[in-house]
Design an enzyme around this catalytic site. Sequence first.
Site, PDB file in Angstrom:
ATOM      1  N   GLU A 243       0.832  -1.208   0.000  1.00  0.00           N
ATOM      2  CA  GLU A 243       0.000   0.000   0.000  1.00  0.00           C
ATOM      3  C   GLU A 243       0.863   1.252   0.000  1.00  0.00           C
ATOM      4  O   GLU A 243       0.589   2.214  -0.722  1.00  0.00           O
ATOM      5  CB  GLU A 243      -0.909   0.003   1.225  1.00  0.00           C
ATOM      6  CG  GLU A 243      -1.769   1.254   1.335  1.00  0.00           C
ATOM      7  CD  GLU A 243      -2.684   1.265   2.548  1.00  0.00           C
ATOM      8  OE1 GLU A 243      -3.345   2.295   2.778  1.00  0.00           O
ATOM      9  OE2 GLU A 243      -2.733   0.252   3.269  1.00  0.00           O
ATOM     10  N   GLN A 280      15.538  33.687 -14.703  1.00  0.00           N
ATOM     11  CA  GLN A 280      16.461  32.763 -14.057  1.00  0.00           C
ATOM     12  C   GLN A 280      15.825  32.048 -12.866  1.00  0.00           C
ATOM     13  O   GLN A 280      16.014  30.840 -12.683  1.00  0.00           O
ATOM     14  CB  GLN A 280      17.721  33.500 -13.582  1.00  0.00           C
ATOM     15  CG  GLN A 280      18.780  32.560 -13.013  1.00  0.00           C
ATOM     16  CD  GLN A 280      19.982  33.295 -12.472  1.00  0.00           C
ATOM     17  OE1 GLN A 280      19.872  34.065 -11.520  1.00  0.00           O
ATOM     18  NE2 GLN A 280      21.137  33.085 -13.085  1.00  0.00           N
ATOM     19  N   GLN A 337       2.861  28.204  -7.265  1.00  0.00           N
ATOM     20  CA  GLN A 337       3.451  29.543  -7.144  1.00  0.00           C
ATOM     21  C   GLN A 337       3.869  30.086  -8.506  1.00  0.00           C
ATOM     22  O   GLN A 337       3.678  31.272  -8.799  1.00  0.00           O
ATOM     23  CB  GLN A 337       4.662  29.480  -6.206  1.00  0.00           C
ATOM     24  CG  GLN A 337       5.305  30.836  -5.912  1.00  0.00           C
ATOM     25  CD  GLN A 337       4.473  31.690  -4.980  1.00  0.00           C
ATOM     26  OE1 GLN A 337       3.619  31.176  -4.269  1.00  0.00           O
ATOM     27  NE2 GLN A 337       4.704  32.996  -5.005  1.00  0.00           N
ATOM     28  N   GLY A 364      -2.433   5.925   4.555  1.00  0.00           N
ATOM     29  CA  GLY A 364      -1.454   4.836   4.464  1.00  0.00           C
ATOM     30  C   GLY A 364      -0.479   4.839   5.632  1.00  0.00           C
ATOM     31  O   GLY A 364       0.542   4.151   5.600  1.00  0.00           O
ATOM     32  N   GLU A 368       4.975  10.852   9.741  1.00  0.00           N
ATOM     33  CA  GLU A 368       5.639  10.760  11.031  1.00  0.00           C
ATOM     34  C   GLU A 368       5.759   9.304  11.474  1.00  0.00           C
ATOM     35  O   GLU A 368       6.794   8.876  12.009  1.00  0.00           O
ATOM     36  CB  GLU A 368       4.867  11.576  12.069  1.00  0.00           C
ATOM     37  CG  GLU A 368       4.926  13.080  11.874  1.00  0.00           C
ATOM     38  CD  GLU A 368       4.038  13.587  10.745  1.00  0.00           C
ATOM     39  OE1 GLU A 368       4.213  14.727  10.306  1.00  0.00           O
ATOM     40  OE2 GLU A 368       3.142  12.817  10.287  1.00  0.00           O
TER      41      GLU A 368
END
Length: 380
Positions: A243, A280, A337, A364, A368
Amino acid sequence: MQRDIFDAEHDAFRDLVRTFLEKEVVPHHAQWEKNGQVDRDIWLSAGKAGLLGTDVPEEFGGGGTPDFRYNAVALEEITAAGTSGLGFPLHNDVVAPYLLRLANDEQKQRWLPGFCSGEIITAIGMTEPGTGSDLQGITTHAKRDGDDWVLNGAKTFITNGILADLVIVVAKTDPEAGARGFSLLCVERGMPGFERGRRLEKVGMKAQDTAELSFTDVRVPAANVLGEVGQGFIYLMQNLAQERLSIAVGAVAGAAAALRMTLEYTKERKAFGRAVATFQNTRFELAEMDTEIDVTRTYVDRCLREHVAGNLSVADAAKAKWWATDVQKRVVDRCLQLHGGYGYMMEYPIAKAFVDSRVQSIYGGTNEIMKEIIGRALIG
């Protein structure tokens, strides 16, 4: 770099999935998002197209090919198309292993043909209102009564919860046995006491039906116990690696899709008389994201190889899951963004990608928890 984990058969299957999505899913997905779930007929169409149960033996109507790379191909294409409402990955990647490895002959005959045809939609009930990644904290319980188990409890955040015909429910069957006190009970549509709660309104993945389920004195026949009584927690641990690998595969595909649409947008969008892509800062942002995606895909592809060979460890799957989903979140956020104000408009695919991707680091097993798994493996 050219990926080398797929062969000609996988490429042909990719074309099949892509064509199916373009014709059968993409034209309807926006409406399904408004409805809060996909039409049930799409499952039947997927079954006819051979997209369900590719690893199920042919005698039950499946593809007969126990190669998880086909699952990965399907997931990559579903993600790239932005068709997040389809619950096929949960069906194929998460539920199928339980049925294939644990179901007895009678259960396979009863459930697998419908699984492959799309007539039986599946779900798995782990998470509870008061229990998330801590599976040992599950309180849903069942008590033996004659030839039945009487099931009581509630589950939440259940993918395919509204449409599901067969739900594998994790329940405590022996309160005194600790981790060996859990079993897997297969609850079928129509069983008295089995109720669907509200369809949950989520931040993203609007077309994927996610629901609350409740069980009040549901009599589940002993013939619907999956595997051995008391071994449920062990079965969960054995199957969670696949999973989590599935989530990682989807995360890389999602990040790559976001980058592609952003590259196209910045080439066309002009600011101060120049294409945004020529600045850039934009080039650096694109370069960094492309590198992160390639490096992450290399590791996830290696995990795919290991899994197909039967060698993927729980810790390595956890690494793939947390890293890939964190990369996806970072990439999608940066891509939004670069779209500027238009990135915040839902008419632009990047906005949908942004809200759809947020859950990746949560379900899933939270990221943490993934780090905790890896840390425990390191220190022994």
